[in-house]
Design an enzyme around this catalytic site. Structure first.
Site, PDB file in Angstrom:
ATOM      1  N   LYS A   3     113.817 -13.207  22.769  1.00 41.64           N
ATOM      2  CA  LYS A   3     113.722 -14.520  22.373  1.00 41.64           C
ATOM      3  C   LYS A   3     114.997 -14.934  21.880  1.00 41.64           C
ATOM      4  O   LYS A   3     115.847 -15.531  22.747  1.00 41.64           O
ATOM      5  CB  LYS A   3     112.920 -14.448  21.547  1.00 41.64           C
ATOM      6  CG  LYS A   3     111.489 -14.024  21.743  1.00 41.64           C
ATOM      7  CD  LYS A   3     110.419 -15.192  20.303  1.00 41.64           C
ATOM      8  CE  LYS A   3     110.778 -14.007  18.945  1.00 41.64           C
ATOM      9  NZ  LYS A   3     109.973 -12.111  19.171  1.00 41.64           N
ATOM     10  N   ARG A  52     104.994 -18.726  13.790  1.00 44.76           N
ATOM     11  CA  ARG A  52     104.784 -17.140  13.782  1.00 44.76           C
ATOM     12  C   ARG A  52     103.584 -17.129  13.480  1.00 44.76           C
ATOM     13  O   ARG A  52     102.171 -16.488  13.723  1.00 44.76           O
ATOM     14  CB  ARG A  52     105.048 -16.421  12.530  1.00 44.76           C
ATOM     15  CG  ARG A  52     106.557 -15.921  12.802  1.00 44.76           C
ATOM     16  CD  ARG A  52     106.904 -14.612  13.025  1.00 44.76           C
ATOM     17  NE  ARG A  52     107.950 -13.696  12.924  1.00 44.76           N
ATOM     18  CZ  ARG A  52     109.259 -13.592  12.909  1.00 44.76           C
ATOM     19  NH1 ARG A  52     109.173 -14.954  13.521  1.00 44.76           N
ATOM     20  NH2 ARG A  52     110.073 -13.311  13.329  1.00 44.76           N
ATOM     21  N   ARG A 110     118.597  -2.269  19.459  1.00 47.21           N
ATOM     22  CA  ARG A 110     119.620  -3.454  19.013  1.00 47.21           C
ATOM     23  C   ARG A 110     120.488  -3.434  17.765  1.00 47.21           C
ATOM     24  O   ARG A 110     120.221  -2.591  16.765  1.00 47.21           O
ATOM     25  CB  ARG A 110     118.234  -4.212  18.614  1.00 47.21           C
ATOM     26  CG  ARG A 110     119.051  -5.511  18.253  1.00 47.21           C
ATOM     27  CD  ARG A 110     118.168  -6.820  18.455  1.00 47.21           C
ATOM     28  NE  ARG A 110     117.413  -7.190  17.108  1.00 47.21           N
ATOM     29  CZ  ARG A 110     116.717  -7.768  16.968  1.00 47.21           C
ATOM     30  NH1 ARG A 110     116.359  -8.372  18.010  1.00 47.21           N
ATOM     31  NH2 ARG A 110     115.543  -7.377  15.966  1.00 47.21           N
ATOM     32  N   ARG A 122     120.164  -3.423  12.165  1.00 44.38           N
ATOM     33  CA  ARG A 122     119.298  -4.527  11.132  1.00 44.38           C
ATOM     34  C   ARG A 122     118.349  -3.548  10.402  1.00 44.38           C
ATOM     35  O   ARG A 122     117.598  -2.738  10.798  1.00 44.38           O
ATOM     36  CB  ARG A 122     118.615  -5.436  11.912  1.00 44.38           C
ATOM     37  CG  ARG A 122     119.316  -6.189  12.170  1.00 44.38           C
ATOM     38  CD  ARG A 122     118.560  -7.519  12.677  1.00 44.38           C
ATOM     39  NE  ARG A 122     116.716  -7.955  13.098  1.00 44.38           N
ATOM     40  CZ  ARG A 122     116.271  -9.094  13.115  1.00 44.38           C
ATOM     41  NH1 ARG A 122     116.455 -10.031  14.527  1.00 44.38           N
ATOM     42  NH2 ARG A 122     114.722  -8.823  12.745  1.00 44.38           N
ATOM     43  N   ARG A 147     105.964  -4.906  12.481  1.00 42.21           N
ATOM     44  CA  ARG A 147     105.981  -6.224  12.647  1.00 42.21           C
ATOM     45  C   ARG A 147     105.138  -6.209  13.966  1.00 42.21           C
ATOM     46  O   ARG A 147     104.495  -7.680  14.191  1.00 42.21           O
ATOM     47  CB  ARG A 147     107.582  -6.178  12.500  1.00 42.21           C
ATOM     48  CG  ARG A 147     108.569  -6.221  11.366  1.00 42.21           C
ATOM     49  CD  ARG A 147     109.848  -6.077  12.101  1.00 42.21           C
ATOM     50  NE  ARG A 147     110.717  -6.795  12.413  1.00 42.21           N
ATOM     51  CZ  ARG A 147     111.382  -7.003  13.567  1.00 42.21           C
ATOM     52  NH1 ARG A 147     112.295  -5.073  13.667  1.00 42.21           N
ATOM     53  NH2 ARG A 147     112.098  -7.578  14.328  1.00 42.21           N
TER      54      ARG A 147
END
Ligand code: AMP
Length: 221
Positions: free
Chosen positions: A13, A88, A127, A160, A171
């Protein structure tokens, strides 16, 4: 044009929103980026949100919706936006509709980026994010030209803290419990467009941009 990107963490996203924003000339609004900026600059909102984020839990709805309201009050969102990371859950979707309705607006399209678990875990665990401009890279899929340095602004890249394996798992659990009602909500409203986000980023991007331009040809080429 008011666009929402929906999908699990790791569906792409954020990366898609940045590229779409460049192609369409619409601002990218990411609640995750806004929360991280607040957390790193130590605002009261950031301090309150930090603990939830580190555990992979959702920040309370009230805090996020107030932050979004402030963001929408800025002029650049007047002609539309690409919203990433919000809503969300169903309550946030209703809150968003209410917020837009106050200005006589509504959501135009919701792109649902469906990605399989092995793909999202691979994307999240590799990432890298720029501390300065928030650009995303990936150790294998999209490595920076110089190790741990942002190609775009020269800033330092980092992983992160919520992209570590234990937090990724949490998550994904949180996402799964809230996603289906949200998908149904936009499907019933006739706004949902499903995309297979296991495909290459460019393939998915072309489909979304093509659709948006077919609806509004005034958007930047
Ligand atoms: P993201 O960058 O979208 O993966 O978001 C990172 C973290 O920020 C999430 O795991 C949540 O803790 C928090 N967050 C981002 N957007 C929201 C939202 N709409 N509602 C609640 N928490 C959020």
């Amino acid at each position: 044009m008011r666009i929402i990107l929906l999908g699990p963490p790791g569906a792409g996203k954020g990366t898609q929103a940045v590229r779409m924003s460049q192609k369409l000339g619409l601002p990218h609004v990411s609640t995750g980026d806004l929360l991280r900026q607040n957390a790193s600059s130590g605002t009261p909102l950031g301090l309150e949100a930090k603990d939830y984020m580190q555990k992979g839990l959702l920040v309370p709805d009230g805090l996020v919706s107030r932050m979004l309201r402030d963001r929408f009050a800025q002029d650049d969102t007047g002609s539309g936006f690409i919203l990433d990371g919000y809503p969300r859950n169903l309550k946030q979707a209703e809150e968003l509709d209410k917020l837009l309705k106050e200005d006589g607006m509504s959501v135009d399209v919701v792109f649902y980026l469906e990605a399989s678990e092995p793909v999202v875990v691979q994307r999240l665990s590799g990432r890298l994010v720029c501390r300065e401009c928030q650009a995303n890279f990936h150790r294998q899929n999209m490595p920076p030209k110089k190790d741990m340095v942002c190609d775009r602004c020269g800033g330092q890249l980092y992983q992160r803290s919520d992209d570590r394996p234990e937090t990724i798992k949490k998550r994904l659990e949180v996402y799964r419990s809230d996603a289906q009602p949200l998908v149904s909500y936009y499907e019933k409203a006739g706004k949902l467009r499903r995309l297979d986000a296991d495909q290459k980023l460019e393939t998915v991007l072309d489909k979304m941009v093509g659709f948006v331009r077919s609806q509004d040809d005034s958007l930047k080429v």
